[in-house]
Write a protein that holds these residues in place. Structure first.
Motif, short mmCIF file in Angstrom:
data_model
loop_
_atom_site.label_atom_id
_atom_site.label_comp_id
_atom_site.label_asym_id
_atom_site.label_seq_id
_atom_site.Cartn_x
_atom_site.Cartn_y
_atom_site.Cartn_z
N SER A 5 0.95 -1.32 0.22
CA SER A 5 0.01 -0.03 0.15
C SER A 5 0.91 1.32 -0.11
O SER A 5 1.70 1.41 0.69
N LYS A 29 -1.48 -0.84 -4.19
CA LYS A 29 -2.64 -0.23 -3.72
C LYS A 29 -2.40 1.14 -3.37
O LYS A 29 -1.16 1.44 -2.68
N THR A 31 -3.33 5.01 -2.05
CA THR A 31 -4.22 6.17 -1.45
C THR A 31 -3.60 7.57 -1.83
O THR A 31 -2.34 7.60 -1.68
N HIS A 46 -4.72 5.52 10.43
CA HIS A 46 -4.57 4.01 9.91
C HIS A 46 -3.28 3.61 9.92
O HIS A 46 -2.29 3.20 8.92
N GLY A 48 -0.18 1.17 10.52
CA GLY A 48 0.37 -0.03 10.03
C GLY A 48 -0.24 -0.38 8.42
O GLY A 48 0.09 -1.40 8.06
N GLU A 49 -0.80 0.71 8.02
CA GLU A 49 -1.67 0.19 6.73
C GLU A 49 -0.88 0.70 5.60
O GLU A 49 -1.33 0.15 4.41
N VAL A 50 0.12 1.57 5.75
CA VAL A 50 0.80 1.97 4.60
C VAL A 50 2.26 1.71 4.42
O VAL A 50 2.72 1.50 5.55
N ASN A 51 2.42 1.17 3.42
CA ASN A 51 3.86 0.38 3.42
C ASN A 51 4.98 0.99 2.86
O ASN A 51 6.29 1.18 3.07
N TRP A 76 7.30 7.00 12.34
CA TRP A 76 7.44 5.66 11.83
C TRP A 76 8.66 5.29 11.16
O TRP A 76 8.83 5.44 9.92
#
Length: 121
Positions: A5, A29, A31, A46, A48-51, A76
């Motif tokens: 993501s 994916k 955003t 969000h 942990g949802e973004v790589n 992060w």
């Protein structure tokens, strides 16, 4: 392997759309937002949802892409960030997980940098 993501931050509509298309076509994916402020809010809500983050440096708002990269290094530290800009990035002090890609870039160079940052070979 699950789809990575990527958070795209770019204030220019055409470039944001191009980034999104190139990355989605490569299987990521995406955003996307117009400002680093919106991107920071998304990262905070969000976890942990973004790589990875791909961000322009100069954008309107309280923070720009460079400010976000410095904040991300604290909050992060494992999150890879790719900064892009039309001006030379030679004077920038980049964090440990931050890469720089000058504009104009090609789709191939963008994907090479993204794959390298995500450790995809």
């Amino acid at each position: 392997m699950p789809t990575a993501s990527i958070l795209v931050l770019e204030d220019e509509d055409l470039i944001r759309d191009l980034l999104t298309t190139v990355l989605e076509d490569a299987g990521f994916k995406v955003t996307a937002f117009q400002t680093a402020d919106q991107g920071c809010d998304f990262l905070e809500t969000h976890p942990g949802e973004v790589n990875m983050v791909v961000s322009d440096i100069r954008m309107p708002g309280k923070m720009d892409g460079y400010d976000l990269s410095m904040l991300a290094a604290e909050r992060w530290p494992a999150l890879p960030i790719l900064l892009t800009s039309g001006f030379s990035g030679r004077d920038l002090v980049l964090g440990p997980n931050v890469e720089f890609l000058p504009k104009p870039w090609t789709s191939e160079r963008l994907l090479t940098k993204v794959n390298k940052s995500l450790h995809i070979h």
